[in-house]
Design a protein around this motif. Structure first.
Motif, PDB file in Angstrom:
ATOM      1  N   THR A  98       0.842  -1.208   0.000  1.00 48.72           N
ATOM      2  CA  THR A  98       0.000   0.000   0.000  1.00 48.72           C
ATOM      3  C   THR A  98       0.872   1.251   0.000  1.00 48.72           C
ATOM      4  OG1 THR A  98      -1.750  -1.169   1.198  1.00 48.72           O
ATOM      5  CG2 THR A  98      -1.814   1.238   1.235  1.00 48.72           C
ATOM      6  N   ALA A  99       1.868   1.271   0.868  1.00 48.66           N
ATOM      7  CA  ALA A  99       2.800   2.403   0.899  1.00 48.66           C
ATOM      8  C   ALA A  99       3.552   2.513  -0.415  1.00 48.66           C
ATOM      9  CB  ALA A  99       3.774   2.246   2.064  1.00 48.66           C
ATOM     10  N   GLY A 100       3.939   1.357  -0.973  1.00 44.88           N
ATOM     11  CA  GLY A 100       4.656   1.368  -2.245  1.00 44.88           C
ATOM     12  C   GLY A 100       3.850   2.038  -3.352  1.00 44.88           C
ATOM     13  N   ARG A 101       2.564   1.747  -3.398  1.00 44.25           N
ATOM     14  CA  ARG A 101       1.719   2.369  -4.429  1.00 44.25           C
ATOM     15  C   ARG A 101       1.606   3.875  -4.198  1.00 44.25           C
ATOM     16  NH1 ARG A 101      -0.030  -1.702  -7.341  1.00 44.25           N
ATOM     17  NH2 ARG A 101      -0.737  -3.650  -6.378  1.00 44.25           N
ATOM     18  N   LEU A 102       1.413   4.271  -2.951  1.00 41.60           N
ATOM     19  CA  LEU A 102       1.263   5.697  -2.654  1.00 41.60           C
ATOM     20  C   LEU A 102       2.548   6.465  -2.961  1.00 41.60           C
ATOM     21  CD1 LEU A 102      -0.682   5.388   0.721  1.00 41.60           C
ATOM     22  CD2 LEU A 102      -1.609   6.184  -1.467  1.00 41.60           C
ATOM     23  N   LEU A 103       3.692   5.820  -2.770  1.00 39.99           N
ATOM     24  CA  LEU A 103       4.985   6.470  -3.002  1.00 39.99           C
ATOM     25  C   LEU A 103       5.420   6.411  -4.462  1.00 39.99           C
ATOM     26  CD1 LEU A 103       6.821   5.078   0.154  1.00 39.99           C
ATOM     27  CD2 LEU A 103       6.329   7.500  -0.276  1.00 39.99           C
ATOM     28  N   VAL A 126       2.409   7.362   6.041  1.00 36.21           N
ATOM     29  CA  VAL A 126       2.954   6.265   5.238  1.00 36.21           C
ATOM     30  C   VAL A 126       4.381   5.970   5.697  1.00 36.21           C
ATOM     31  CG1 VAL A 126       3.544   5.571   2.879  1.00 36.21           C
ATOM     32  CG2 VAL A 126       1.598   7.061   3.255  1.00 36.21           C
ATOM     33  N   THR A 127       4.770   4.706   5.670  1.00 35.90           N
ATOM     34  CA  THR A 127       6.183   4.403   5.904  1.00 35.90           C
ATOM     35  C   THR A 127       6.992   5.042   4.776  1.00 35.90           C
ATOM     36  OG1 THR A 127       5.879   2.271   4.765  1.00 35.90           O
ATOM     37  CG2 THR A 127       5.839   2.251   7.193  1.00 35.90           C
ATOM     38  N   GLY A 128       8.142   5.615   5.108  1.00 34.53           N
ATOM     39  CA  GLY A 128       8.956   6.316   4.127  1.00 34.53           C
ATOM     40  C   GLY A 128       9.557   5.389   3.090  1.00 34.53           C
ATOM     41  N   PRO A 129      10.158   5.941   2.044  1.00 35.17           N
ATOM     42  CA  PRO A 129      10.688   5.132   0.950  1.00 35.17           C
ATOM     43  C   PRO A 129      11.690   4.067   1.383  1.00 35.17           C
ATOM     44  CG  PRO A 129      10.602   7.436   0.305  1.00 35.17           C
ATOM     45  CD  PRO A 129      10.267   7.393   1.767  1.00 35.17           C
ATOM     46  N   ASP A 130      12.625   4.411   2.280  1.00 37.25           N
ATOM     47  CA  ASP A 130      13.630   3.434   2.702  1.00 37.25           C
ATOM     48  C   ASP A 130      12.978   2.264   3.420  1.00 37.25           C
ATOM     49  OD1 ASP A 130      16.021   4.832   1.799  1.00 37.25           O
ATOM     50  OD2 ASP A 130      15.619   6.276   3.387  1.00 37.25           O
ATOM     51  N   ARG A 131      12.110   2.575   4.389  1.00 38.67           N
ATOM     52  CA  ARG A 131      11.453   1.518   5.154  1.00 38.67           C
ATOM     53  C   ARG A 131      10.509   0.710   4.253  1.00 38.67           C
ATOM     54  NH1 ARG A 131      10.163  -0.227  10.419  1.00 38.67           N
ATOM     55  NH2 ARG A 131       8.874  -2.087  10.079  1.00 38.67           N
TER      56      ARG A 131
END
Length: 246
Positions: free
Chosen positions: A23-28, A78-83
């Protein structure tokens, strides 16, 4: 319901939750993720000591997230890009994980891999993915290109050059080759389909290939079907051409 709106609705119902994983991956804006399905669940990271109630349409992951590993996108935590990249690498296959690392580096969603690797330390799967980082290359321009590169790497014929520039007599760049063996004058191109099937792209690809052939390059075009259905044939063709010499 649109994906982003669905994520907002879920987060409103679970105070303290953070969008994570796919989910975070899509948002980012991460590339290499599975095609979004209408019923894809929203992945949430929740405090360890909070409610363990599972909400319909969600997948819960329990654990803390450091403040430095959080970002906010239009009010969505959202969890940040690195995480996020670390989470996705730990959850995916080698090919999918390396493709996501490549894309994240190419698009500069992450500035390097040190923080990503650190986010994997002491977590389940960390040993399994330890070899993935050295395989990553931010020059790869598509998920297919990464999968093809890994296929050839595993077969013992890794391409020595990625996005290799070929110039004419004046120094003008005629083409950048996906995977190249300059000494053998061999170019292996990853044709993902969606872009290369457009009429303008077909014309451009043919003109580019003719220029390469005129310069003595041998060109092999590889599709998703080739990599997924007949990988041994792809390897045998590249190996045979390399053995034959320029």
């Amino acid at each position: 319901m649109p994906f982003r709106l669905r994520v907002r609705a879920v987060l409103l119902a679970r105070p303290g939750a953070v969008a994570c994983g796919v989910t975070a991956g899509r948002l980012l804006g991460f590339e290499g993720l599975p095609r979004l399905a209408d019923d894809e669940p929203v992945h949430l990271r929740l405090p360890v000591y909070g409610s363990r109630r599972q909400m319909e349409g969600t997948v819960s992951h329990f654990g803390s997230v450091a403040v430095g590993d959080l970002v906010e996108l239009d009010g969505i935590p959202v969890t940040g890009p690195d995480r996020t990249l670390a989470d996705l690498v730990l959850a995916g296959s080698r090919e999918d994980a390396v493709a996501m690392i490549d894309a994240a580096l190419r698009r500069r969603l992450v500035t390097g891999l040190d923080r990503v690797i650190a986010a994997c330390v002491k977590r389940p799967g960390a040993r399994r993915v330890a070899s993935y980082w050295a395989l990553a290359d931010g020059r790869a321009e598509s998920v297919l290109e990464t999968h093809l590169r890994l296929l050839l790497h595993d077969a013992g014929v890794p391409p020595p050059c990625i996005q290799w520039p070929v110039t004419d007599g004046t120094g003008r760049v005629l083409a950048r080759l996906d995977l190249a063996w300059p000494g053998a004058m061999l170019d292996v191109e990853a044709d993902g389909g969606a872009v290369h099937e457009l009429p303008s792209a077909l014309h451009r690809d043919r003109e580019r290939q003719n220029q390469l052939l005129d310069l003595g390059w041998r060109v092999r075009r590889v599709t998703w079907a080739d990599v997924l259905r007949t990988p041994t044939k792809v390897v045998a063709t590249v190996t045979g051409w390399l053995a034959a010499g320029p």
